[in-house]
Design a protein around this motif. Structure first.
Motif, PDB file in Angstrom:
ATOM      1  N   GLU B 161       0.832  -1.189   0.000  1.00 56.96           N
ATOM      2  CA  GLU B 161       0.000   0.000   0.000  1.00 56.96           C
ATOM      3  C   GLU B 161       0.868   1.241   0.000  1.00 56.96           C
ATOM      4  OE1 GLU B 161      -3.199  -0.013   2.932  1.00 56.96           O
ATOM      5  OE2 GLU B 161      -2.445   1.899   3.676  1.00 56.96           O
ATOM      6  N   TYR B 162       0.525   2.177  -0.863  1.00 59.67           N
ATOM      7  CA  TYR B 162       1.217   3.456  -0.894  1.00 59.67           C
ATOM      8  C   TYR B 162       0.292   4.552  -0.391  1.00 59.67           C
ATOM      9  CZ  TYR B 162       4.946   1.506  -3.807  1.00 59.67           C
ATOM     10  OH  TYR B 162       6.003   0.779  -4.283  1.00 59.67           O
ATOM     11  N   ALA B 163       0.875   5.484   0.329  1.00 66.64           N
ATOM     12  CA  ALA B 163       0.106   6.643   0.759  1.00 66.64           C
ATOM     13  C   ALA B 163       1.015   7.859   0.753  1.00 66.64           C
ATOM     14  CB  ALA B 163      -0.472   6.416   2.153  1.00 66.64           C
ATOM     15  N   ALA B 164       0.395   9.033   0.682  1.00 69.06           N
ATOM     16  CA  ALA B 164       1.150  10.284   0.798  1.00 69.06           C
ATOM     17  C   ALA B 164       1.031  10.738   2.238  1.00 69.06           C
ATOM     18  CB  ALA B 164       0.585  11.331  -0.147  1.00 69.06           C
ATOM     19  N   PRO B 166       2.789  13.214   5.577  1.00 64.33           N
ATOM     20  CA  PRO B 166       3.748  14.252   5.973  1.00 64.33           C
ATOM     21  C   PRO B 166       4.938  13.593   6.658  1.00 64.33           C
ATOM     22  CG  PRO B 166       1.842  14.241   7.441  1.00 64.33           C
ATOM     23  CD  PRO B 166       1.554  13.230   6.373  1.00 64.33           C
ATOM     24  N   PRO B 182       5.605  16.357   1.965  1.00 59.91           N
ATOM     25  CA  PRO B 182       4.843  15.217   1.453  1.00 59.91           C
ATOM     26  C   PRO B 182       5.800  14.110   1.014  1.00 59.91           C
ATOM     27  CG  PRO B 182       4.283  17.273   0.321  1.00 59.91           C
ATOM     28  CD  PRO B 182       5.524  17.522   1.091  1.00 59.91           C
ATOM     29  N   LEU B 183       5.643  12.946   1.622  1.00 62.58           N
ATOM     30  CA  LEU B 183       6.495  11.816   1.257  1.00 62.58           C
ATOM     31  C   LEU B 183       5.637  10.663   0.760  1.00 62.58           C
ATOM     32  CD1 LEU B 183       9.053  11.568   4.204  1.00 62.58           C
ATOM     33  CD2 LEU B 183       9.215  12.875   2.067  1.00 62.58           C
ATOM     34  N   MET B 184       6.204   9.917  -0.173  1.00 56.65           N
ATOM     35  CA  MET B 184       5.565   8.679  -0.577  1.00 56.65           C
ATOM     36  C   MET B 184       5.966   7.608   0.422  1.00 56.65           C
ATOM     37  SD  MET B 184       3.644   7.326  -2.803  1.00 56.65           S
ATOM     38  CE  MET B 184       3.669   7.895  -4.483  1.00 56.65           C
ATOM     39  N   HIS B 208      10.121  11.196  -4.930  1.00 58.16           N
ATOM     40  CA  HIS B 208      10.035   9.829  -5.446  1.00 58.16           C
ATOM     41  C   HIS B 208       8.669   9.570  -6.078  1.00 58.16           C
ATOM     42  CE1 HIS B 208      11.024   5.583  -5.731  1.00 58.16           C
ATOM     43  NE2 HIS B 208       9.819   5.311  -5.269  1.00 58.16           N
ATOM     44  N   ALA B 209       8.667   8.873  -7.205  1.00 59.32           N
ATOM     45  CA  ALA B 209       7.413   8.503  -7.845  1.00 59.32           C
ATOM     46  C   ALA B 209       7.372   6.999  -8.052  1.00 59.32           C
ATOM     47  CB  ALA B 209       7.262   9.220  -9.182  1.00 59.32           C
ATOM     48  N   VAL B 210       6.175   6.465  -8.004  1.00 56.15           N
ATOM     49  CA  VAL B 210       5.974   5.041  -8.228  1.00 56.15           C
ATOM     50  C   VAL B 210       5.435   4.860  -9.640  1.00 56.15           C
ATOM     51  CG1 VAL B 210       4.699   3.005  -7.502  1.00 56.15           C
ATOM     52  CG2 VAL B 210       5.472   4.669  -5.805  1.00 56.15           C
TER      53      VAL B 210
END
Lengths: 214, 214
Positions: B161-164, B166, B182-184, B208-210
DNA sequence: GAGTGGTCTAGACCACTAC
DNA sequence: TAGTGGTCTAGACCACTCA
């Protein structure tokens, strides 16, 4: 003796995980395994092909089949159709067009998606009218651009990317979140053989998580 | 006459997208298609099975094959192995253990992952020592817990699971980013047949991007 | 019970590629 | 050029499930 291809697959996976077939090592060829395991070569093929798709094996003609050096599990998700995401949560989906303008063969859309009347995601989209001219006549208040495109604009290739971004002015206004709040943002572009079909940025309301199935 | 299963698949996809086979509609059975297209039923089966896996068709024994109401493309990603993510960017991967303690059969780890000596991700992990006792003896400075587990702790099920989020105090300290940035964040749990094997929270450095493959 | 997809088999030929 | 996986075929039986 094993019978179905699932049994063959399980047996092969056992040998991989037990190091009987070590990482990077060459495994017996299909004909040999078929003899050993008492089934047809096609059955072995089915099993090994599935393991290769799951990243356990690397197969090449002539070179044979090797155990992958770092077994890569793959995670899957369905390309998000917001209606289903929302309805999957047991909520009522609706959407609204915020703005719409055409400029040089490009349809610019801004829209909002709701779950039970709470803002769920804010969308900014461009659609290439040379590729899908019919969309100019669609009533996008009735069917969302997303849904219409999924059903009517088959594409060949695409990119899909998630990032964590601070809420922009646009996001703040429509999602009613604090400026700079961490939001999950989806960017997606799809292409036909020849050209870009649509590009979209979707900012999800705070707290949204992307779940994948392993 | 079409020949390979890929041709059969392409022909079937054409009929779906052209509405010749309308959404929700029943399509001819395998034997009939095989006759019409001049190939063996197994070839039709291979093509339709692939389309079903991609979400275009829904197949059930006895009930036949229907065109899916909302075609779901699926996106895939490989379960992230940080070393490969970093090396895939052409950078040098390294990692460092921040802390390690054992408490009630649970190994608690904190670690940092670097790309060219810049912090890339900060990890907080629990490992169930009842499931993988050997990890207590592994030199985790040499091989990261992630890599060791992927290779040595085959699991059955898992969540990803990914979330944005703080940046937390932990993230701020180790990723050297502003508080609240904002961090992934990746959360992952894996299970054996009987118990949780490992749970991890991975916070990626800002930006970072997924990426997923469609 | 009957019709559908799911799978297995044995054999064949093909496509790719390491040698 | 030879060995490997990729695929096709024709036929068969099985498993599921709708009527």
């Amino acid at each position: 003796m094993k019978r179905g291809w699932l049994d063959i697959q399980a047996e092969a996976l056992r040998r991989i995980q037990s190091r009987e077939w070590p990482p990077g090592g060459l495994i017996p060829n299909e004909a040999e395994l078929a003899r050993e395991l008492g089934c047809a070569r096609a059955t072995v093929n089915r099993a090994l092909r599935a393991l290769a798709e799951d990243g356990w094996l690397e197969r090449r003609r002539r070179a044979g089949t090797r155990v992958a050096l770092s077994p890569q599990r793959r995670a899957q998700m369905s390309v998000p159709v917001l209606r289903q995401e929302v309805e999957g949560m047991g909520k009522v989906y609706s959407h609204r067009i915020i703005s719409r303008r055409i400029e040089a063969d490009l349809l610019h859309l801004e829209g909002l998606h709701f779950a039970d009347k709470a803002p769920f995601a804010a969308e900014q989209r461009q659609v290439n009218l040379s590729e899908v001219p019919q969309i100019a006549d669609v009533d996008l208040d009735r069917i969302s651009a997303n849904e219409w495109l999924v059903q009517n604009a088959p594409f060949d290739r695409g990119t899909l990317e998630y990032a964590a971004e601070p809420a922009s002015a646009f996001d703040v206004k429509h999602l009613k979140c604090p400026r700079g709040a961490p939001l999950m943002v989806l960017r997606r572009e799809t292409f036909s053989e020849t050209a870009m079909v649509t590009a979209v940025r979707m900012a999800y309301a705070p707290g949204h998580a992307v779940r994948l199935v392993i």
